[in-house]
Write an enzyme that holds these catalytic residues in place. Structure first.
Site, short mmCIF file in Angstrom:
data_model
loop_
_atom_site.label_atom_id
_atom_site.label_comp_id
_atom_site.label_asym_id
_atom_site.label_seq_id
_atom_site.Cartn_x
_atom_site.Cartn_y
_atom_site.Cartn_z
N ARG A 244 0.97 -1.16 -0.07
CA ARG A 244 -0.03 -0.19 0.09
C ARG A 244 1.03 1.24 0.03
NH1 ARG A 244 -1.42 1.56 4.70
NH2 ARG A 244 -2.16 -0.36 5.31
N TYR B 250 -16.09 16.66 -15.13
CA TYR B 250 -16.69 15.36 -15.28
C TYR B 250 -17.78 15.02 -14.04
CZ TYR B 250 -16.50 10.11 -14.99
OH TYR B 250 -16.78 8.88 -15.05
N ASP C 252 -7.52 18.44 -14.43
CA ASP C 252 -7.85 17.31 -14.88
C ASP C 252 -7.57 17.10 -16.23
OD1 ASP C 252 -8.86 15.05 -15.86
OD2 ASP C 252 -10.71 14.99 -14.62
N LYS D 201 -8.39 6.16 -19.29
CA LYS D 201 -8.81 6.48 -20.60
C LYS D 201 -7.70 6.63 -21.75
CE LYS D 201 -12.64 7.42 -18.34
NZ LYS D 201 -12.89 8.68 -17.87
C1 LIG Z 1 -13.58 9.19 -16.45
C2 LIG Z 1 -13.34 10.56 -15.98
C3 LIG Z 1 -12.80 10.55 -14.60
C4 LIG Z 1 -13.01 9.49 -13.66
O1 LIG Z 1 -11.98 8.60 -13.82
P1 LIG Z 1 -12.28 7.15 -13.28
O2 LIG Z 1 -11.25 6.40 -13.83
O3 LIG Z 1 -13.67 6.63 -14.10
O4 LIG Z 1 -12.81 7.02 -11.91
C5 LIG Z 1 -12.35 11.79 -14.41
N1 LIG Z 1 -12.31 13.03 -15.11
C6 LIG Z 1 -12.47 12.62 -16.60
C7 LIG Z 1 -12.25 13.92 -17.36
C8 LIG Z 1 -12.94 11.37 -17.05
O5 LIG Z 1 -13.12 11.51 -18.31
#
Ligand SMILES: *Cc1c(COP(=O)(O)O)cnc(C)c1O
Length: 389
Positions: free
Chosen positions: A52, A104, A176, A201
């Site tokens: 961890r 998001y 982000d 992604k």
């Molecule tokens: C998908 C997404 C998230 C969340 O991420 P997860 O891996 O699904 O928890 C946060 N910000 C953006 C811009 C996203 O497309």
């Protein structure tokens, strides 16, 4: 052996901790272990004590993302939202964050449904207008959280302008960077303090894992996030860390192809009488296009569009064939989704209406398939969705 390179294309493959010093393996091994034997009390063998707290496969990923984003330290989490949760855990009761008006949906949900319970508040602000953003700053605001281009209308925020205002008011700038990745945009070089990713992604890139990353630019933030990561435990496991390192190696070649396809498809959609509106930051007349071209390499590979009222979007979603109807984005396969009931369902209707996330809105994550095949699939799905009167 020393690895000399100047360009991110080489850093994607050789960055961070390359290979394995123990065996000479060119790939970082999957250290599938929870714990590490110690020679004596406090005498660690390789610097690791419990997975961890630290794991060599995760450490290789963390140093790779830190290098790619130009930050001081990186941190691997079990999902993008676990990464965002760790960053939000920097704040305390009474603090407030300003967030972009179309972040998001899950970012909104964790703030509104979880952190508000702990007395951490948020204000939704239009960060595409730095003056409006500055006016929204109240004494309790401690940070601004932005996405650019933002989900799902692909609105562009001037990251350097927001970071300037934020620094003037002693706020942290959190970006982000999921939609762009460090291959297309490097927020720390524009003044951001913290970068977060849903590595699920483009970084993973193959729709086969869920993971998140945080990169920070100061020792103080690195120590705090390391503490939170260990204390709250939302870490990425060794196998997913390995898959991410593997995915990141081809990020550049994948994105070049994603973007080339997206540019053609965006223009194709805009040429159709059946399409009412196309959102794509790569268009010269798109909101924030000049800012996008200054702060990023190109317009990216996400497109949103609306069909004219005599086309039924529900039938469109049923009719796509090669393109899958699914949540998520950034994988090699093209996906469409319906933001108002899928990615942004967590937003109350009045916020969706205000921001422009209509029921008609379709979001397309353009994959790396043949462009002609993708256009043919869109053409047949649009034709099938025409409502005959
Ligand atoms: C998908 C997404 C998230 C969340 O991420 P997860 O891996 O699904 O928890 C946060 N910000 C953006 C811009 C996203 O497309």
């Amino acid at each position: 052996m020393a690895k000399n390179y100047k360009n991110i294309d080489s850093a994607l493959i050789h960055g961070g901790i390359y290979g394995d010093a123990l065996t000479g393996s060119v790939n970082v091994p999957i250290y599938q272990t929870s714990t590490y034997e110690q020679r004596g009390l406090g005498e660690l063998i390789g610097g690791y004590e419990y997975s961890r707290t630290g794991n060599p496969t995760r450490a290789a990923l963390e140093s790779l993302i830190a290098e790619l984003e130009g930050g001081l330290a990186g941190f691997g989490f079990a999902s993008g939202l676990a990464a965002i949760t760790a960053v939000l855990s920097l704040f305390k009761s009474g603090d407030r964050l300003l967030i972009s008006s179309n972040v998001y949906g899950g970012t909104y949900r964790v703030l509104d449904g979880v952190f508000v319970q702990f007395g951490i508040h948020y204000t939704i602000s239009d960060t595409t207008d730095p003056a409006a953003f500055e006016r929204a700053i109240t004494p309790d605001v401690k940070a601004v959280l932005i996405e650019s281009p933002a989900n799902p209308l692909l609105s562009v925020t001037d990251i350097a302008a927001i970071a300037d205002v934020a620094h003037k008011h002693h706020l942290l700038t959190i970006v982000d960077n999921t939609f762009m990745t460090p291959y297309l945009q490097r927020p720390i070089s524009l003044g951001a303090d913290i970068v977060v990713h849903s590595a699920t992604k483009y970084l993973g890139g193959h729709s086969d894992l869920v993971a998140g990353l945080v990169v920070v630019n100061t020792r103080e933030l690195a120590d705090k996030i390391a503490y939170i990561q260990n204390a709250t435990g939302g870490i990425v496991g060794p196998f997913d860390a390995f898959l991410l390192i593997r995915g990141i190696k081809t990020l550049g070649v994948r994105l070049d192809r994603h973007v080339a396809n997206a540019e053609k498809i965006a223009h194709y959609l805009r040429s159709l009488d059946s399409v009412k509106r196309v959102y794509y930051p790569g268009f010269e007349d798109a909101q924030g296009h000049d800012i996008q071209m200054r702060q990023a390499r190109n317009g990216g590979a996400m497109i949103s569009f609306e069909l004219r009222p005599d086309y039924d979007y529900r039938i469109f979603f049923k009719s796509v064939g090669l393109i899958a109807l699914a949540e998520s984005l950034g994988g090699v396969e093209s996906l469409v989704c319906h933001p108002s009931t899928m990615t942004h369902a967590a937003f109350p209707r009045e916020i969706r209406d205000k921001v422009g996330i209509t029921d008609e809105l379709i979001r397309l994550s353009v994959g790396i398939e043949d462009t002609g095949d993708l256009i043919a699939d869109l053409a047949q799905a649009i034709a099938a969705s025409e409502v005959k009167s």
